[in-house]
Scaffold this active site. Sequence first.
Site, PDB file in Angstrom:
ATOM      1  N   SER A 193       0.837  -1.204   0.000  1.00 21.87           N
ATOM      2  CA  SER A 193       0.000   0.000   0.000  1.00 21.87           C
ATOM      3  C   SER A 193       0.866   1.245   0.000  1.00 21.87           C
ATOM      4  O   SER A 193       2.070   1.190   0.228  1.00 21.87           O
ATOM      5  CB  SER A 193      -0.876  -0.004   1.253  1.00 21.87           C
ATOM      6  OG  SER A 193      -0.062   0.220   2.387  1.00 21.87           O
ATOM      7  N   LYS A 194       0.197   2.372  -0.214  1.00 18.35           N
ATOM      8  CA  LYS A 194       0.896   3.646  -0.214  1.00 18.35           C
ATOM      9  C   LYS A 194       1.534   3.887   1.158  1.00 18.35           C
ATOM     10  O   LYS A 194       2.607   4.465   1.262  1.00 18.35           O
ATOM     11  CB  LYS A 194      -0.106   4.752  -0.548  1.00 18.35           C
ATOM     12  CG  LYS A 194       0.524   6.115  -0.649  1.00 18.35           C
ATOM     13  CD  LYS A 194      -0.471   7.097  -1.170  1.00 18.35           C
ATOM     14  CE  LYS A 194      -0.256   8.522  -0.704  1.00 18.35           C
ATOM     15  NZ  LYS A 194       0.721   8.808   0.290  1.00 18.35           N
ATOM     16  N   ARG A 195       0.838   3.400   2.191  1.00 20.67           N
ATOM     17  CA  ARG A 195       1.378   3.576   3.542  1.00 20.67           C
ATOM     18  C   ARG A 195       2.725   2.852   3.727  1.00 20.67           C
ATOM     19  O   ARG A 195       3.626   3.362   4.384  1.00 20.67           O
ATOM     20  CB  ARG A 195       0.368   3.090   4.580  1.00 20.67           C
ATOM     21  CG  ARG A 195       0.271   4.100   5.711  1.00 20.67           C
ATOM     22  CD  ARG A 195      -0.757   3.773   6.761  1.00 20.67           C
ATOM     23  NE  ARG A 195      -2.082   3.505   6.228  1.00 20.67           N
ATOM     24  CZ  ARG A 195      -2.870   2.540   6.684  1.00 20.67           C
ATOM     25  NH1 ARG A 195      -2.455   1.756   7.655  1.00 20.67           N
ATOM     26  NH2 ARG A 195      -4.068   2.355   6.184  1.00 20.67           N
TER      27      ARG A 195
END
Length: 504
Positions: free
Chosen positions: A261-263
Amino acid sequence: MSKVRVRFAPSPTGPLHLGGVRTALYDYLFAKNQGGDFVLRIEDTDTARYVEGAEEYIMEALEWCGIIPDESPKHGGKFAPYRQSERRGIYDKYLAGILKTDYAYLAFDTTEELDEIRKEFEQNGDVFAYNYITRNRLKNSLTLSEEEVKNLLDQKVPYVVRFKMPVDRILNLEDIIRGKTSVNTNTLDDKVLVKNDGMPTYHFANIIDDHEMEITHVIRGEEWLPSLGLHYLLYEAMGWERPEFAHLSLILKPEGKGKLSKRDGDKFGFPVFPLNFKDPETGNISKGYRDEGYLPDAFINMVALLGWSPANDREILTLEEMVKEFDLHKVHKAGARFNKEKAEWFNHEYLKSKSDAEVLALLKEVDGINLTNSGDEKLLKVISLMKERATFAKDIYSEGKFFFEAPVSYDEKAVKKAWNAETAAVMNQFADTLHSVDVFEPSELKQAIHDFAENKGLGMGKVMMPLRLTLVGELKGPDVPDILQILGKEESIIRIKNAVNNIH
Ligand code: GLU
């Protein structure tokens, strides 16, 4: 056999994730390997999720990667338009067709009514689904009389069109990567095909377009696997031959569990998008590989190997080589773990293999550095010396900044280590020695340092270390004779004198 045609069908709901890039790449590689066409179709029927600028972003990203569509909204083609929002007339025609079959019905239930039932189910510990059981007690053209339906339509009461899932059938599904699976239709719900604004949903528009555009292979993310049964039945309902399917596994977090994910990118410091993306609502910028300094050929090489193994465990392949080698049967069933160090390694390898002149062009494009005071000749020498140890072109500047700017301060720890009461005098004498070196080449300079140290009865380190400190400001960088040569006699002597005056 008909010509192979593969499409990449993103929805413009945001920037393209790494997984999306990989899907597009595999679509392209497979199509080209088979001598076929690669089509880009924009699936923008879900107006609620539309993000301004996302379509342009997708096209620019593919272009940067070198994944050039044969047909697209931009390139046009025989099956235009390639934007679903412009194909409404086509969907309307097929809607009329499917409504004449037993595979679709009208449903008039309001959102409030459905929420009510959902709550009822929840209270009993159940999950509501609009399916072969519940449809028999809901407000639709299966339960209402013809007369009632006609009245509702005359009153312009909004409705959706749902797929009527057959009862008690086992569907045998085939996937090129995953093999055979089966699904019982009783586990599937009656998906909406057309929304109450008359727009088709993804499922309906997708199969119509794949049919109309003569798509032979659907290669897409595994999140669409649960829809495969419905898609099989939609082809059956329409009386069409279906394409072949291949579902790609997820790209996983660096630690291996869950979707990347972007996280994760923010946490570990790597982008999950090909290009920077500015969110039109928040103004937040998500980082992209291009803007971080990745080379497009290194980037796609890295992406291609997230889930596919070319023969002989080869790792470095150009796009053309990948096209030649690509085989869907060699795509992994298991998810591929993202590895930041590996991504950097690819860039390093590609950078290293570029000519000094090519790297110079890259260096000149790096934002925020000013090379106007350095001639190309010097820059090329720096590049040839620093290229081997750089991951990105910008590293050549940041790691070799001392070539362009004389040190203004000296690293404290380095001074402690390399400098003592006698060093200033030694360095002054060495500056005199440098004066008389005629041929300012690394081998001569090395010899000069060596002779000087021997004359003074000093170890090489006792000369080399402080000398490096005077030139660089710290104890890093390539070999000292190489540094001396690039700086030149005059600048080297100025730096030595400066250090002598400033290090106490
Ligand atoms: N529009 C869908 C997506 O954004 C396409 C899925 C498919 O390839 O069928 O993922």
